[in-house]
Each structure stands twice: as C-alpha cells, then as structure tokens.
Motif scaffolding. Structure first.
Motif, short mmCIF file in Angstrom:
data_model
loop_
_atom_site.label_atom_id
_atom_site.label_comp_id
_atom_site.label_asym_id
_atom_site.label_seq_id
_atom_site.Cartn_x
_atom_site.Cartn_y
_atom_site.Cartn_z
N LEU A 1 0.81 -1.09 0.20
CA LEU A 1 0.12 0.06 -0.37
C LEU A 1 0.34 1.24 -0.27
O LEU A 1 0.40 2.22 -0.75
CB LEU A 1 -1.09 0.17 1.23
N ILE A 2 1.64 0.98 0.40
CA ILE A 2 2.82 2.24 0.99
C ILE A 2 3.11 2.40 -0.76
O ILE A 2 3.37 4.66 -0.81
CB ILE A 2 4.14 2.07 1.48
N PHE A 3 3.57 1.97 -0.95
CA PHE A 3 3.35 3.26 -2.55
C PHE A 3 2.58 3.30 -3.93
O PHE A 3 2.85 3.18 -5.05
CB PHE A 3 4.32 1.68 -3.68
N PHE A 4 1.58 3.74 -2.97
CA PHE A 4 0.67 4.02 -3.98
C PHE A 4 -0.17 5.61 -3.29
O PHE A 4 0.06 5.41 -2.23
CB PHE A 4 -0.55 3.07 -3.84
N GLU A 5 -1.00 5.77 -3.53
CA GLU A 5 -2.00 6.82 -4.10
C GLU A 5 -2.77 6.94 -3.70
O GLU A 5 -3.89 5.43 -3.70
CB GLU A 5 -2.52 8.17 -4.52
N ARG A 6 -3.57 7.76 -1.96
CA ARG A 6 -4.77 7.53 -1.75
C ARG A 6 -5.90 7.62 -2.73
O ARG A 6 -6.11 8.03 -3.92
CB ARG A 6 -5.38 8.23 -0.85
N GLY A 7 -7.12 7.20 -2.96
CA GLY A 7 -8.40 6.51 -3.63
C GLY A 7 -9.21 8.51 -3.79
O GLY A 7 -8.96 9.39 -2.11
N ILE A 8 -9.68 8.80 -4.06
CA ILE A 8 -10.27 9.94 -3.89
C ILE A 8 -11.15 9.61 -2.52
O ILE A 8 -11.54 10.75 -1.71
CB ILE A 8 -11.35 10.94 -5.46
N LEU B 1 6.44 7.25 -4.52
CA LEU B 1 6.83 7.09 -3.30
C LEU B 1 7.16 8.35 -2.57
O LEU B 1 7.67 8.41 -1.14
CB LEU B 1 8.65 7.00 -3.41
N GLU B 2 5.91 8.74 -2.59
CA GLU B 2 5.85 10.51 -1.88
C GLU B 2 5.57 9.71 -0.34
O GLU B 2 6.12 10.17 0.49
CB GLU B 2 4.25 10.92 -2.27
N ASN B 3 4.68 8.24 -0.02
CA ASN B 3 4.30 8.26 0.99
C ASN B 3 5.24 8.23 2.00
O ASN B 3 5.86 8.30 3.15
CB ASN B 3 3.33 7.60 1.55
N VAL B 4 6.23 7.48 1.79
CA VAL B 4 7.44 7.14 1.80
C VAL B 4 8.58 8.24 2.41
O VAL B 4 9.08 8.28 3.92
CB VAL B 4 8.33 6.71 1.26
N THR B 5 8.60 9.45 1.61
CA THR B 5 9.25 10.39 1.84
C THR B 5 8.38 11.53 2.98
O THR B 5 8.94 12.37 3.72
CB THR B 5 9.87 11.55 0.83
N ARG B 6 7.45 11.13 2.77
CA ARG B 6 6.12 12.15 3.68
C ARG B 6 6.12 10.94 5.19
O ARG B 6 6.28 12.69 6.06
CB ARG B 6 4.87 11.83 3.66
N VAL B 7 6.90 10.34 5.43
CA VAL B 7 7.00 9.65 6.57
C VAL B 7 8.36 10.59 7.56
O VAL B 7 8.05 10.87 8.58
CB VAL B 7 7.20 8.08 6.89
N PHE B 8 9.06 11.04 6.62
CA PHE B 8 10.42 11.79 7.29
C PHE B 8 10.24 13.26 7.61
O PHE B 8 11.06 13.58 7.34
CB PHE B 8 11.76 11.45 6.58
N PRO C 1 -2.78 4.72 2.63
CA PRO C 1 -1.13 4.58 2.10
C PRO C 1 0.01 5.08 2.99
O PRO C 1 0.72 4.45 3.36
CB PRO C 1 -0.96 5.12 0.95
N PHE C 2 -0.78 6.44 3.34
CA PHE C 2 0.33 7.44 4.35
C PHE C 2 0.22 6.41 5.63
O PHE C 2 1.07 5.70 6.64
CB PHE C 2 -0.39 8.97 4.72
N GLY C 3 -0.98 6.29 6.19
CA GLY C 3 -1.46 5.19 7.47
C GLY C 3 -0.23 3.59 7.08
O GLY C 3 0.51 3.66 8.16
#
Lengths: 256, 287
Positions: B34-41, B52-59, B253-255
C-alpha cells in the motif's frame, strides 16, 4: 527484605486500588465519587435496561464464542503437530508474532485486506481477526502441557490395536483436556475484551458494535455510575475466567 | 518415539498455519504494498501509478517530531515500569516457593482484564471532581483542583499501570532461572549486597529486563487508546496518527507507511533484545 516486601505490597496496591475504587463506586446510590449515598444496585438496573449495552454485550458474546471455538480446535491441532514436527525457527516466529504485534498494526492490515478482497465487514470479520491471536495463545498453552506429555502412551495404544482417532479421543485428549479448556477460557477472555482490532474490522453501525466498542464510546464522554457498574461486571467475569483457567492449568498459563 | 509421519504432523498444523498465513502474514505484507500507491478520491487506494511520496512524507519533520514525542513518552513509561517491576519481581522470587505462584498470578491478573476499563479507572481517580482532587481539597492541601487528567504524566501513568504486570512476569522468569549460587559465591568472596546485585544479578537477568522493556516500549509507541482517553487527544502519538489516517483522514497509504515504520522499529528492538540475550548467555557460560 522487609523493604522489598513493603514495595511488593505497594505495587499490588497500585495495581488493584484503581479497580477497587471503581467497583465500590458502582454500588454508590449517589453516583458521585465523593459522597457515599448508601449501598444500591440502582446502576446495575439501569445497565440491564440499556438496549445499546445489551445489544453490544450480545454481539461480544457471539464473537467470543465463535472465535473461541475455532481457535481452540485449530490451536490444539497446531500444538499437537508442532510438538512432533522438526523445530523450525520460521514457524516459531510465525506462532510468536500474533502475541507481540501491536494491535493497531494487525487492525489496519486486516482492514486493508478485507477491503481489498471486498469481504463485508461485520461480526464475521471480527471473529476471523480474533482467531489470529487466540490461536497463538491456545497453541502456547497446549504446547506447554505437551512438553511433559509421555508420547509412549500413544505408541502403547496403537500397538494394542487402537486407531489413531481412538488414541486421540481416549488417551491424548483426556490427558491434555484441562490445558485445552484453559486455552479456550483464555481465548474467550481475550476476545470478549478486545477493542482495537474489533473497532477496525467491525464496519459501521450498531449491528456489529461489540461491548468494548460501546464502552469506549461511553467513556469518551466522561464518568458515569453506569459505566462503573458495567466495568465491575466485565472485570468480575474476567477475574473468574482467568482464575478458572489458572486452576485448570495448574499455573502454566503463558503469563502466569 | 514419535511414530507419526511427517505428512500427519503437517496435516495437523495446516489449518492453523493457513489461518495465520492468510489473515496475518498476507495482510501485513499488504501494508508494505500500500505504501507505494496514492490514496483514492473516496478513501481506499488508487491502484494507478506507483509513488514514493508516502515514504518521503513519513520523514517530514512534522511526523518525525510526533515519532520522537511518542518515543520519549514510551521510553519514560518503560523506565518507570522497569523500576517498579524489578523490585516487585525480586520480592516474589525471594518469597517461599509455595507462595510464589499465587503472588505472581496476583501481579499478572490485571493484565488479562479489559484494557479500556483499567484506563477508565484512572479517569475516575484523576478528573477535576475525582477522588484524588476531592481528597486533596478535603485534607485542606489544595483549595482548587489540580489539573491531573489530560496531561502527559497522566498518559505515562496509564501506560505504566497497564504494562507493569508484564514487566514483573518477564523479570520474574529471568530471576527464577538464575542459579542462586552465583550470588552466594559473590557474597562469599567479599562483595557487598549492592555490588553483587549490580555485577552479578542484574547483568544475568538482562534478557528478562530487555524482553519486558521491548514489550512495554512497542505497545506504548503504538498505543492510541491511552493518549486519547488520558491525554484527551492533546498529545498525538504514532498510534493516534495511524488511527487518524485510517478512520478520519482516509489516507490509507500514508497510514500504512507509518505502520511500516512502527513494524521496522519493533523488529529492530526485538533484534537488539535477541543480541542482548545471546550476550548474557555468553557471560553466563564464562561466569
């Protein structure tokens, strides 16, 4: 030594006083924490007339019974297999994981999984989720008993012409029975008290609200004498079941 | 002795292992996908282009500071639980053998009961009109109620209260396995009680301490119930953050990325604990 014992008594006080206060207050007619208005069962009566609480308690009971039944059977079979199979580190890790994985991680993992495979959330998904950790606990309890089990009894039984099934039901099960029952009681207690995983895998609506979910909703709004009464009932039940599991298993519960 | 075929043992294990595989391993692996996908609308997942946005956002410093805050609260709780639990476990081990099982059972019992209710008990005690404040005012020690509830110390107190039983259990098992002749030898050779404890007993029971510590720390960091109920939602911990992503913000995905970090932390600590255990065993062998 005396200081150590004093410390131990203080620790027991720390562990039990908050619960004791709650239980005493549940019998307080005034409903106030500070003024004793005399002994009363009024709040228990209120509790019994609250349809939301009764409904949630019923849901919890259904979930716990199913989760206990499934996990007791699967956990016992698993223990019987694992104790006779060659030791595998990967398998040990798999059996240990459900006991230490943070609830929230398993909760969101299952929510995502059920959603992905389009499995309808409800009491059934809670049961499936609860079996995951119950299974591991039952298996651990039964394995602890099997460590001292004399497998030559099975050999003797088979040598004397009994089938594998007859050997299981007439030799093995009666001997490990108390630990299976203890594991089941433990599973039931864990399931009926479990909140986080149920909260995430229940879906929306009162029809799949369990008792801990109802308790959470109520205590977020503050202290009421009704919650004290409910807490006393729930705690009392857990104490009795854990005590029974402990007696059955002669002190060999994981964690005791 | 075990005249049962390999296929029979597998058959016994199969249903249970399948259950764990399908409903624990696969869902946990799914988190890492899930980490590597975007949230649905409308929540859920948009299985379109991987990112990779979620991975970078965690930091992101914002989230890192929440991680750090949770780690501090968890560390303080862990330390307090160890300081309370170690002497208690020691007292149980020193008790007559016939009484040890009962004493240990009494220490563990609360741990098997409803977590929410044990936490709620502290709301009853700590709230402005609660028992502690009423007592202080009645005794004339305070004229106004103290703010006890919805503070960081209240959160720490709740965590310590909930997890101390487990610490007692872990340290008790380590102390009980310890051969008393080591401590006796140390005393015979002229070491004082304090020196014997610090140089013999404590190092040899380090695995038990580590096991208890890892457990309290991991469960505290990922907790959302206690910060919510005793912190009044004023202090976010990692658990609350994950909760929000899944049940309010609907950014799964961010969760999932936050959860993956939590899993990573847990594995790291378990690994450290395994090493501590091996080390202690090595010293045990040399001792």
């Amino acid at each position: 030594m005396r200081a150590l014992n004093g410390w131990l008594i203080a620790v027991y006080g720390f562990l039990y006083l908050p619960i004791a206060v709650l239980m005493v207050l549940s019998f307080n007619r005034s409903g106030m924490p500070t003024a004793w208005g005399g002994f009363s069962l009024e709040w228990y009566g209120k509790l019994a007339q609250n349809p939301k609480i009764i409904g949630a308690a019923w849901n919890s009971l259904v979930v716990a019974i199913w989760a206990t039944a499934i996990s007791t059977v699967l956990g016992t079979l698993l223990a019987l297999g694992v104790e006779r199979a060659r030791r595998s580190a990967a398998r040990e890790a798999l059996l240990f994981a459900p006991m230490i994985i943070p609830d929230i991680v398993l909760a969101i993992a299952l929510l995502s999984f059920f959603t992905l495979i389009k499995f309808t959330l409800g009491l059934r998904s809670i049961v499936m989720a609860h079996v995951v950790f119950n299974l591991a606990f039952v298996c651990a309890v039964v394995r602890a008993r099997l460590k001292s089990y004399d497998w030559s009894l099975n050999e003797a039984s088979r040598d004397l012409g009994a089938s594998a099934a007859a050997t299981f039901f007439r030799i093995t099960l009666p001997l490990i029975g108390p630990s299976v029952l203890a594991g089941g009681l433990l599973a039931f207690t864990l399931s009926i008290d479990e909140f986080i995983i149920a909260y995430f895998t229940a879906g929306a609506g009162q029809s799949s609200t369990t008792l801990p979910m109802q308790i959470y909703a109520m205590i977020r709004f503050g202290v009421t004498p009704e919650i004290n009464a409910m807490a006393t009932v729930v705690m009392g039940l857990s104490f009795v079941m854990i005590l029974a599991a402990q007696r059955l298993n002669r002190g060999r519960l994981p964690g005791t | 002795m075990r005249m049962i075929s390999r296929s029979a043992t597998w058959l016994l294990m199969l249903p249970g292992l399948l259950w764990l595989g399908l409903l624990m391993v696969v869902p946990c692996l799914l988190i890492f996908v899930l980490i590597f996908f975007e949230r649905g609308i409308y929540g859920g997942i948009d299985w379109g282009a991987p990112t990779l946005e979620n991975v970078t956002r965690v930091f992101d410093p914002l989230y890192l500071s929440i991680f750090l805050d949770s780690a501090v609260i968890a560390a303080v709780s862990t330390l307090a639980a160890l300081l309370i639990g170690y002497p208690a476990a020691y007292a149980i081990v020193k008790a007559p053998p016939s009484r040890q099982t009962a004493l240990l059972f009494l220490a563990i019992l609360p741990f098997w009961t409803n977590y929410l209710i044990r936490t709620y008990a502290w709301i009853v005690l700590l709230n402005p009109a609660g028992l502690i404040n009423s007592l202080l005012i009645w005794l004339g020690l305070r004229s106004e109620p103290l703010t006890l509830l919805y503070t960081k110390p209240a959160v720490v107190l709740g965590l310590v209260y909930s997890y101390t039983p487990f610490v007692i259990l872990a340290i008790y098992s380590a102390l009980q396995r310890l051969d008393p002749s080591y401590a006796e030898a140390s005393r015979d050779l002229g070491a004082g009680a304090a020196q014997t404890f610090l140089r013999i007993t404590l190092p040899l029971t380090a695995p038990g301490v580590a096991a208890g510590a890892v457990f309290v720390f991991v469960l505290s960091v990922g907790n959302f119930v206690t910060p919510d109920l005793l912190g009044g939602g004023k202090f976010q911990m990692v658990g609350n953050l994950i909760y929000d992503q899944f049940l309010s913000a609907r950014d799964w995905p961010f969760g999932a990325a936050l959860s993956a970090l939590l899993i990573g932390l847990m594995l790291l600590l378990l690994f450290a604990q395994a090493i501590a255990t091996l080390r202690a065993r090595g010293e045990h062998a040399r001792a």
